[in-house]
Design a protein around this motif. Structure first.
Motif, PDB file in Angstrom:
ATOM      1  N   PHE A   1       0.850  -1.346  -0.011  1.00 48.82           N
ATOM      2  CA  PHE A   1      -0.545   0.181   0.282  1.00 48.82           C
ATOM      3  C   PHE A   1       0.917   1.495  -0.221  1.00 48.82           C
ATOM      4  O   PHE A   1       0.647   1.709  -0.365  1.00 48.82           O
ATOM      5  CB  PHE A   1      -0.858  -0.323   1.633  1.00 48.82           C
TER       6      PHE A   1
ATOM      7  N   LEU B   1     -10.177   6.055   2.816  1.00 46.18           N
ATOM      8  CA  LEU B   1      -9.912   4.153   3.440  1.00 46.18           C
ATOM      9  C   LEU B   1      -8.954   4.446   4.656  1.00 46.18           C
ATOM     10  O   LEU B   1      -9.732   3.610   5.894  1.00 46.18           O
ATOM     11  CB  LEU B   1      -8.846   3.583   2.199  1.00 46.18           C
TER      12      LEU B   1
ATOM     13  N   ASP C   1     -10.424   1.932   7.327  1.00 43.81           N
ATOM     14  CA  ASP C   1      -9.630   1.257   8.649  1.00 43.81           C
ATOM     15  C   ASP C   1      -9.808   1.682  10.021  1.00 43.81           C
ATOM     16  O   ASP C   1      -9.266   1.165  10.807  1.00 43.81           O
ATOM     17  CB  ASP C   1      -8.636   1.315   7.979  1.00 43.81           C
TER      18      ASP C   1
ATOM     19  N   ARG D   1      -9.674 -10.411  -5.997  1.00 44.12           N
ATOM     20  CA  ARG D   1      -9.081  -9.259  -5.914  1.00 44.12           C
ATOM     21  C   ARG D   1      -9.124  -7.805  -6.850  1.00 44.12           C
ATOM     22  O   ARG D   1      -7.860  -7.025  -6.092  1.00 44.12           O
ATOM     23  CB  ARG D   1      -7.069  -9.744  -6.475  1.00 44.12           C
TER      24      ARG D   1
ATOM     25  N   PHE E   1     -11.526  -5.969  -5.892  1.00 43.49           N
ATOM     26  CA  PHE E   1     -11.259  -4.937  -5.061  1.00 43.49           C
ATOM     27  C   PHE E   1     -10.811  -4.929  -3.761  1.00 43.49           C
ATOM     28  O   PHE E   1     -10.817  -4.503  -2.724  1.00 43.49           O
ATOM     29  CB  PHE E   1     -12.740  -6.042  -3.972  1.00 43.49           C
ATOM     30  N   GLU E   2      -9.486  -5.239  -3.696  1.00 42.92           N
ATOM     31  CA  GLU E   2      -7.560  -5.421  -3.019  1.00 42.92           C
ATOM     32  C   GLU E   2      -7.418  -3.749  -3.541  1.00 42.92           C
ATOM     33  O   GLU E   2      -8.242  -2.783  -4.577  1.00 42.92           O
ATOM     34  CB  GLU E   2      -7.301  -5.676  -3.360  1.00 42.92           C
ATOM     35  N   ARG E   3      -7.105  -3.110  -2.574  1.00 41.11           N
ATOM     36  CA  ARG E   3      -6.452  -1.729  -3.044  1.00 41.11           C
ATOM     37  C   ARG E   3      -5.237  -1.879  -3.707  1.00 41.11           C
ATOM     38  O   ARG E   3      -4.651  -2.502  -3.792  1.00 41.11           O
ATOM     39  CB  ARG E   3      -5.881  -0.987  -1.199  1.00 41.11           C
TER      40      ARG E   3
ATOM     41  N   LEU F   1      -7.958   2.068  -6.566  1.00 40.39           N
ATOM     42  CA  LEU F   1      -8.428   2.430  -5.578  1.00 40.39           C
ATOM     43  C   LEU F   1      -9.999   2.804  -5.678  1.00 40.39           C
ATOM     44  O   LEU F   1     -10.897   2.434  -4.449  1.00 40.39           O
ATOM     45  CB  LEU F   1      -7.779   3.763  -4.820  1.00 40.39           C
TER      46      LEU F   1
ATOM     47  N   ALA G   1     -11.716  -0.461  -3.909  1.00 43.25           N
ATOM     48  CA  ALA G   1     -12.102  -0.906  -2.856  1.00 43.25           C
ATOM     49  C   ALA G   1     -12.587   0.345  -2.447  1.00 43.25           C
ATOM     50  O   ALA G   1     -13.418  -0.186  -1.029  1.00 43.25           O
ATOM     51  CB  ALA G   1     -10.013  -0.366  -2.763  1.00 43.25           C
TER      52      ALA G   1
ATOM     53  N   ALA H   1     -16.371  -1.473  -2.562  1.00 41.98           N
ATOM     54  CA  ALA H   1     -16.471  -2.674  -1.246  1.00 41.98           C
ATOM     55  C   ALA H   1     -16.752  -2.038   0.097  1.00 41.98           C
ATOM     56  O   ALA H   1     -17.775  -2.683   0.919  1.00 41.98           O
ATOM     57  CB  ALA H   1     -15.275  -3.816  -1.300  1.00 41.98           C
ATOM     58  N   GLU H   2     -15.302  -1.316   0.706  1.00 42.70           N
ATOM     59  CA  GLU H   2     -15.984  -0.447   2.118  1.00 42.70           C
ATOM     60  C   GLU H   2     -17.007  -0.104   1.730  1.00 42.70           C
ATOM     61  O   GLU H   2     -18.065  -0.454   3.280  1.00 42.70           O
ATOM     62  CB  GLU H   2     -14.473   0.749   2.273  1.00 42.70           C
TER      63      GLU H   2
END
Length: 602
Positions: free
Chosen positions: A265, A317, A321, A416, A418-420, A437, A440, A443-444
Motif C-alpha cells: 500500500f 480508506l 480502517d 482481488r 476489490f483490493e487496494r 482504489l 476498494a 467494497a468499503e
C-alpha cells in the motif's frame, strides 16, 4: 478466575499455582477420606464388639435359666465360672430375694475378678426376658481403672424357687479405641506426605507440559518485524498446546500478510503520488522560465485533480480502517442517484445508459453516489461502445448493476479487484487505468451499508458489477395530480366549438420533496431501449404544476417520512462524497429554470 487465585498467579507463576492447587485439592480429598475411614473403622469395630457381647450374654443367660443347680446363687457362680474369662470379662449376676414376701433384696451372687462382687457396675434392672444395651458406658474396675464399654443387661428366672436374676455384662471398647488411634496416627503422617508428593509431581509434570509453551514464547520473543516468516514449533500432541501453536502460527501468518499489504500500500501510494507531483514540478519549472502555454496549464489542472482524487480516496480508506465508515441514515432514492450518471460528462468516453425503476434505500447519499460513480468510471475505462446502469428491486433488496462490453474480468481476478491498488494488466497505463482504489472504496461503502458487491460476466461479454443493498419500505402512494395540460384544459370554457384537448404524456414517476415534485414523462418512441418500466426520461425539479401541493404533506399515520435533503442539489461533498465535476472547458450545466433552485438531470 477468582481473585485469590489471580493474586497467586500474578506472584507465583503457572507451575507454582498448579502445584499449590493440586496440593490443596489432594489435601481436601485426603482429609475427607481419612475422616470417613476413621468413622467407618470405629463403627465397624463397635458393631463387632457389641455382636460378640450379645452372643456371650445369650450363653450365660441360657445357663442361668437352665437351672442345673438347685439354688440360684450356685447356678450363677457356676455360669460365671464356666462361661467367662474371669481375668478379662466384666460380668456380674444379681439375684433378687424376698420378692414374694414384699421385701425384695438384690444381692450380687457372682462376678468376675476385675469388677468383683461388692459394687454393681450398673443400676439397670430390666424385666424378665428383657435385654437392654447401652453404648459408651464407663465402668470402674477394682483397681480404679475406668473403661469405656458396651453394657448389656439381660433378665431371666433361675432356681427351684424361680427368682428374678439379672446379668450385667460390660464389653470393653479398648481394642476399638486402639484400632481407631492406629488408623488416625497413620493418616496424620500419611496425608501430609501424600500432599507433598502430589504438589511436587504436579510442579514437575506441569513444567514438562509447559515446555512447548516456553519454546513458543522464546521463539516469539526473538522475532522482529523482519522475521515474520518464521513460525513457532508445533508439538506432536494435538492437544490444547498444539492448537495454541497452530493458532499462533496462523496469527503470525496474518500479521505477515497484513505487513505485506501495508508495504504494498505504501509503495503503490508513493508510486501513484510521484507521477502527478513530477508533472506538477515540471509545469512549475516551465512557468518559472516563462515558456508555459495553455496545454501545460490544462495538464497541470488534470494532474492536480487526479492528485486530489487520490488523496481523498486515501483519506476515505484510512478513515474506514481506523473506525469504519459511519454513513448517515436517511432514505435515498437509488434510481435518482443513478440518473445523475446520465448527464455526467464522459470526457470522450462512452456515455452511460441508465435504466432505473423507483427504489429507495437507507444510507448516505454522498457515499452511495460515489459507489455508482466509481463503478461507472471503471466500466468506461474498459468499455468499447456501451455502459449500462440498471437499478431494480428484488424482494427486500435493491439491486444496482453496472455492465460494459469490454474484455471483462477473469475468473481468477474477481476477488482481488476489490483490493487496494489492484489493477489488471490491461489497465496499468495512466491514460486508461485508475489508481486502483475505486473498487476498494466501493467494497468499503457497500459493506458499511450492509450490502454486498460482486462481479460476474456481463450480458454483452464484458464485466457486470452487481451491488445488493437492503431496500427501504415502499412509501405510501400520493394521489395523482393534474398535469399542466390537464389543468389548462379544465380552465377552458366548455363549448361545442372547443377543440379537443391535447392529451398529456403519462407520468411514470412522482416523488414528494420539500419544495416541489419530480416527474418524468413517458418514453419517446425513438428510445433505443425497450420497456416503459425502465424509462425515466427527462428529470426536472420544479414547482408542482396545477393545484399547489402542501409543502409538508402528512402521510397516512401522521408521521412525515424521512426525505433525501440532498436530492435537489448536486451532491458535491467532502472526501466521503462525490468529487467535483470539471466544467472548465464547457462551463456549468445550464438549469432549465434559473429562478428555481434545483438541478437538471439527463
Amino acid at each position: 478466575m477468582p481473585r485469590p487465585l489471580g493474586w497467586l498467579r500474578a506472584r507465583m507463576g503457572v507451575r507454582a499455582v498448579s502445584a499449590l492447587s493440586a496440593a490443596v485439592v489432594v489435601a481436601l480429598a485426603l482429609v475427607v477420606a481419612g475422616a470417613a475411614l476413621v468413622l467407618l473403622v470405629q463403627h465397624s469395630l463397635r458393631q463387632q464388639v457389641e455382636t460378640e457381647a450379645r452372643q456371650q450374654v445369650e450363653l450365660i443367660t441360657a445357663r442361668l435359666a437352665g437351672n442345673y443347680e438347685s439354688d440360684s446363687n450356685e447356678n450363677a457362680r457356676e455360669a460365671i465360672r464356666l462361661l467367662t474369662k474371669e481375668s478379662a470379662d466384666l460380668a456380674q449376676v444379681i439375684v433378687e430375694y424376698g420378692a414374694d414376701k414384699g421385701d425384695p433384696t438384690r444381692t450380687i451372687e457372682a462376678g468376675t475378678d476385675p469388677v468383683g462382687r461388692d459394687v454393681p457396675i450398673s443400676d439397670l434392672w430390666p424385666d424378665v426376658d428383657t435385654t437392654v444395651v447401652q453404648s459408651n458406658v464407663p465402668v470402674r474396675t477394682l483397681d480404679g481403672t475406668v473403661l469405656n464399654t458396651v453394657l448389656i443387661a439381660s433378665a431371666t428366672e433361675s432356681g427351684d424357687e424361680p427368682r428374678h436374676v439379672v446379668l450385667l455384662y460390660a464389653a470393653p471398647l479398648t481394642r476399638v479405641d486402639v484400632a481407631t488411634g492406629t488408623v488416625l496416627f497413620y493418616l496424620l503422617w500419611g496425608i501430609p506426605l501424600l500432599i507433598l508428593v502430589a504438589g511436587a509431581a504436579t510442579y514437575l509434570f506441569s513444567g514438562r507440559a509447559l515446555r512447548p509453551v516456553e519454546a513458543m514464547r522464546a521463539q516469539v520473543a526473538e522475532m522482529t518485524e523482519k522475521d515474520l516468516g518464521q513460525r513457532v514449533p508445533v508439538p506432536p500432541a494435538r492437544d490444547e498446546v498444539g492448537r495454541l501453536a497452530e493458532t499462533m502460527n496462523g496469527m503470525i501468518a496474518r500479521l505477515q500478510d497484513a505487513q505485506g499489504v501495508q508495504r504494498r500500500f505504501v509503495a503503490d501510494a508513493s508510486h501513484e503520488l510521484r507521477s502527478p507531483l513530477a508533472t506538477i514540478a515540471t509545469g512549475l519549472e516551465l512557468m518559472q522560465n516563462g515558456t508555459v502555454d495553455g496545454s501545460t496549464v490544462t495538464a497541470l489542472r488534470g494532474e492536480t485533480s487526479r492528485l486530489n482524487k487520490l488523496v481523498e480516496a486515501l483519506i476515505l480508506l484510512a478513515r474506514a480502517d481506523e473506525r469504519g465508515l459511519q454513513p448517515r441514515r436517511e432514505e435515498v432514492d437509488l434510481d435518482e442517484v443513478a440518473e445523475l450518471e446520465r448527464g455526467r460528462p464522459a470526457d470522450g468516453s462512452v456515455v452511460a445508459e441508465v435504466r432505473a425503476v423507483p427504489v429507495r434505500v437507507v444510507g448516505d447519499r454522498g457515499q452511495l453516489a460515489r459507489v455508482v460513480r466509481n463503478l461507472v468510471d471503471n466500466a468506461r475505462r474498459h468499455a468499447r461502445s456501451r455502459v449500462l446502469v440498471t437499478v431494480g428491486r428484488s424482494g427486500d433488496t435493491a439491486v444496482l448493476e453496472v455492465s460494459d462490453d469490454g474484455p471483462g474480468v477473469p475468473q481468477a481476478d474477481r476477488a482481488r479487484v476489490f483490493e487496494r491498488f489492484v489493477r489488471l494488466d490491461d489497465a496499468r497505463a495512466r491514460t486508461d487505468g485508475g489508481s486502483g482504489l475505486g473498487l476498494a472504496i466501493v467494497a468499503e461503502v457497500v459493506a458499511a451499508h450492509g450490502g454486498t458487491v460482486e462481479v460476474t460476466d456481463g450480458p454483452e461479454g464484458g464485466a457486470l458489477f452487481r451491488v445488493r443493498l437492503p431496500a427501504a419500505a415502499a412509501p405510501d402512494a400520493h394521489p395523482e395530480e393534474a398535469t399542466p395540460v390537464e389543468a389548462a384544459a379544465e380552465s377552458r370554457p366548455n363549448t361545442e366549438a372547443e377543440a379537443k384537448p391535447v392529451p398529456a404524456p403519462p407520468l411514470t414517476k412522482r416523488t414528494a420533496s420539500g419544495s416541489g415534485w419530480f416527474a418524468a414523462p413517458a418514453r419517446p418512441p425513438e428510445a433505443p431501449w425497450a420497456g416503459d418500466a425502465a424509462w425515466t426520461g427527462e428529470a426536472v425539479w420544479g414547482d408542482a404544476p396545477g393545484p399547489q401541493r402542501p409543502r409538508n404533506p402528512r402521510p397516512v399515520g401522521g408521521q412525515r417520512p424521512v426525505r433525501d435533503d440532498e436530492a435537489r442539489r448536486d451532491p458535491i461533498t467532502a472526501p466521503g462524497g462525490i468529487p467535483v465535476v470539471e466544467q472548465a472547458a464547457r462551463g456549468p450545466i445550464p438549469s432549465p429554470r434559473p429562478s428555481q433552485p434545483g438541478s437538471a438531470m439527463r
